[in-house]
Motif scaffolding. Structure first.
Motif, PDB file in Angstrom:
ATOM      1  N   ARG A  83     -33.615 -58.598 -58.266  1.00 58.36           N
ATOM      2  CA  ARG A  83     -35.062 -58.862 -58.245  1.00 58.36           C
ATOM      3  C   ARG A  83     -35.762 -58.190 -57.071  1.00 58.36           C
ATOM      4  O   ARG A  83     -36.958 -58.373 -56.882  1.00 58.36           O
ATOM      5  N   ASP A  84     -35.055 -57.405 -56.294  1.00 63.20           N
ATOM      6  CA  ASP A  84     -35.645 -56.698 -55.152  1.00 63.20           C
ATOM      7  C   ASP A  84     -36.331 -55.426 -55.646  1.00 63.20           C
ATOM      8  O   ASP A  84     -35.707 -54.371 -55.757  1.00 63.20           O
ATOM      9  N   VAL A  85     -37.632 -55.537 -55.951  1.00 57.59           N
ATOM     10  CA  VAL A  85     -38.373 -54.429 -56.563  1.00 57.59           C
ATOM     11  C   VAL A  85     -39.564 -53.971 -55.726  1.00 57.59           C
ATOM     12  O   VAL A  85     -40.349 -53.134 -56.174  1.00 57.59           O
ATOM     13  N   THR A  86     -39.699 -54.496 -54.510  1.00 56.12           N
ATOM     14  CA  THR A  86     -40.846 -54.110 -53.678  1.00 56.12           C
ATOM     15  C   THR A  86     -40.901 -52.606 -53.416  1.00 56.12           C
ATOM     16  O   THR A  86     -41.981 -52.008 -53.527  1.00 56.12           O
ATOM     17  N   PRO A  87     -39.778 -51.933 -53.093  1.00 54.90           N
ATOM     18  CA  PRO A  87     -39.873 -50.485 -52.850  1.00 54.90           C
ATOM     19  C   PRO A  87     -40.368 -49.708 -54.074  1.00 54.90           C
ATOM     20  O   PRO A  87     -41.166 -48.777 -53.935  1.00 54.90           O
ATOM     21  N   GLU A  88     -39.922 -50.105 -55.257  1.00 51.90           N
ATOM     22  CA  GLU A  88     -40.364 -49.409 -56.472  1.00 51.90           C
ATOM     23  C   GLU A  88     -41.842 -49.658 -56.731  1.00 51.90           C
ATOM     24  O   GLU A  88     -42.581 -48.736 -57.101  1.00 51.90           O
ATOM     25  N   ALA A  89     -42.284 -50.900 -56.548  1.00 54.50           N
ATOM     26  CA  ALA A  89     -43.704 -51.215 -56.745  1.00 54.50           C
ATOM     27  C   ALA A  89     -44.574 -50.442 -55.756  1.00 54.50           C
ATOM     28  O   ALA A  89     -45.658 -49.964 -56.100  1.00 54.50           O
ATOM     29  N   THR A  90     -44.091 -50.300 -54.546  1.00 54.26           N
ATOM     30  CA  THR A  90     -44.847 -49.596 -53.509  1.00 54.26           C
ATOM     31  C   THR A  90     -44.822 -48.091 -53.735  1.00 54.26           C
ATOM     32  O   THR A  90     -45.864 -47.426 -53.640  1.00 54.26           O
ATOM     33  N   ALA A  91     -43.662 -47.545 -54.049  1.00 59.01           N
ATOM     34  CA  ALA A  91     -43.521 -46.090 -54.207  1.00 59.01           C
ATOM     35  C   ALA A  91     -44.461 -45.547 -55.271  1.00 59.01           C
ATOM     36  O   ALA A  91     -44.966 -44.423 -55.138  1.00 59.01           O
ATOM     37  N   SER A  92     -44.716 -46.346 -56.302  1.00 56.32           N
ATOM     38  CA  SER A  92     -45.586 -45.873 -57.378  1.00 56.32           C
ATOM     39  C   SER A  92     -47.027 -45.677 -56.910  1.00 56.32           C
ATOM     40  O   SER A  92     -47.806 -45.011 -57.577  1.00 56.32           O
ATOM     41  N   LEU A  93     -47.375 -46.227 -55.742  1.00 52.78           N
ATOM     42  CA  LEU A  93     -48.742 -46.146 -55.224  1.00 52.78           C
ATOM     43  C   LEU A  93     -48.906 -45.150 -54.082  1.00 52.78           C
ATOM     44  O   LEU A  93     -50.020 -44.714 -53.800  1.00 52.78           O
ATOM     45  N   LEU A  94     -47.825 -44.817 -53.386  1.00 56.30           N
ATOM     46  CA  LEU A  94     -47.917 -44.024 -52.159  1.00 56.30           C
ATOM     47  C   LEU A  94     -48.340 -42.584 -52.437  1.00 56.30           C
ATOM     48  O   LEU A  94     -47.756 -41.906 -53.261  1.00 56.30           O
ATOM     49  N   ASN A  95     -49.333 -42.137 -51.661  1.00 52.62           N
ATOM     50  CA  ASN A  95     -49.783 -40.749 -51.747  1.00 52.62           C
ATOM     51  C   ASN A  95     -50.518 -40.377 -50.461  1.00 52.62           C
ATOM     52  O   ASN A  95     -51.711 -40.645 -50.364  1.00 52.62           O
ATOM     53  N   PRO A  96     -49.794 -39.849 -49.484  1.00 54.12           N
ATOM     54  CA  PRO A  96     -48.393 -39.452 -49.492  1.00 54.12           C
ATOM     55  C   PRO A  96     -47.478 -40.566 -48.977  1.00 54.12           C
ATOM     56  O   PRO A  96     -47.932 -41.520 -48.356  1.00 54.12           O
ATOM     57  N   GLU A  97     -46.190 -40.380 -49.216  1.00 52.23           N
ATOM     58  CA  GLU A  97     -45.200 -41.233 -48.576  1.00 52.23           C
ATOM     59  C   GLU A  97     -45.040 -40.743 -47.144  1.00 52.23           C
ATOM     60  O   GLU A  97     -45.145 -39.547 -46.868  1.00 52.23           O
ATOM     61  N   VAL A  98     -44.829 -41.670 -46.213  1.00 51.29           N
ATOM     62  CA  VAL A  98     -44.606 -41.345 -44.801  1.00 51.29           C
ATOM     63  C   VAL A  98     -43.267 -41.983 -44.424  1.00 51.29           C
ATOM     64  O   VAL A  98     -43.223 -43.074 -43.865  1.00 51.29           O
ATOM     65  N   PRO A  99     -42.159 -41.311 -44.752  1.00 52.15           N
ATOM     66  CA  PRO A  99     -40.841 -41.939 -44.625  1.00 52.15           C
ATOM     67  C   PRO A  99     -40.407 -42.227 -43.193  1.00 52.15           C
ATOM     68  O   PRO A  99     -39.563 -43.098 -42.980  1.00 52.15           O
ATOM     69  N   GLY A 100     -40.949 -41.538 -42.220  1.00 51.73           N
ATOM     70  CA  GLY A 100     -40.517 -41.740 -40.839  1.00 51.73           C
ATOM     71  C   GLY A 100     -40.725 -43.153 -40.334  1.00 51.73           C
ATOM     72  O   GLY A 100     -39.942 -43.644 -39.520  1.00 51.73           O
ATOM     73  N   ILE A 101     -41.760 -43.829 -40.820  1.00 57.27           N
ATOM     74  CA  ILE A 101     -42.010 -45.202 -40.382  1.00 57.27           C
ATOM     75  C   ILE A 101     -40.891 -46.115 -40.883  1.00 57.27           C
ATOM     76  O   ILE A 101     -40.292 -46.862 -40.109  1.00 57.27           O
TER      77      ILE A 101
END
Length: 171
Positions: A83-101
């Motif tokens: 049930r850990d789906v927060t990263p997928e829910a968030t990734a669909s919205l990110l523009n751009p992704e800032v992976p360093g944080i």
């Protein structure tokens, strides 16, 4: 004369992702802790609790952004459970992704607790707001919020067209 809006603190929203907290079966402790830390740093903060459901997480993030939050921090749902789906829910919205944080948050967490490397949290920009996923523990909040606060104001300035030079003090 200064506009009254110039005197307001920036808005932030903390979204706790937890089936048990959303159902009233557990008390949210990570969200209020993140709220306290952000308020102490000068942010006006709302806390929202949603279940571990991708659509509800996405709606909560978009709702916070629509309500003019410039920083959205989620707590919970970043692990490897079904049930850990927060990263997928968030990734669909990110523009751009800032992976360093997110990478830095994991690095700080691993120094305290090796299991922190299991967090799949993401970070990036959603319509002018910085969005960052944290694991759902108070330890993750204590480790992650200071990392976020190091860059949050600068990120907001950058997405508003600000200059990079204000952070350079030795050049």
């Amino acid at each position: 004369m200064t506009d009254a809006t110039d005197q307001r603190n920036p808005r932030a929203t903390v979204i706790t992702v937890s089936d048990r907290c959303a159902a009233g079966e557990a008390v949210d402790v990570s969200g209020p802790l993140a709220q306290q830390m952000l308020v102490e740093a000068g942010w006006d903060v709302d806390v929202v609790v949603v279940p571990d459901e991708r659509e509800r997480i996405t709606w909560a993030i978009m709702g916070a952004v629509e309500e003019k939050s410039r920083l959205v921090i989620t707590t919970g749902g970043t692990g490897v459970g079904p049930r850990d789906v927060t990263p997928e829910a968030t990734a669909s919205l990110l523009n751009p992704e800032v992976p360093g944080i997110a990478e830095t948050i994991r690095s700080v967490g691993v120094a305290v607790l090796p299991q922190a490397m299991l967090s799949r949290g993401r970070s990036g920009i959603v319509d002018g707001a910085l969005v960052v996923n944290l694991a759902g523990s108070t330890g993750a909040v204590k480790d992650g919020v200071p990392v976020i606060l190091q860059v949050a104001s600068h990120v907001v300035s950058q997405v508003d067209g600000g200059d990079h030079d204000r952070l350079r003090t030795n050049q």
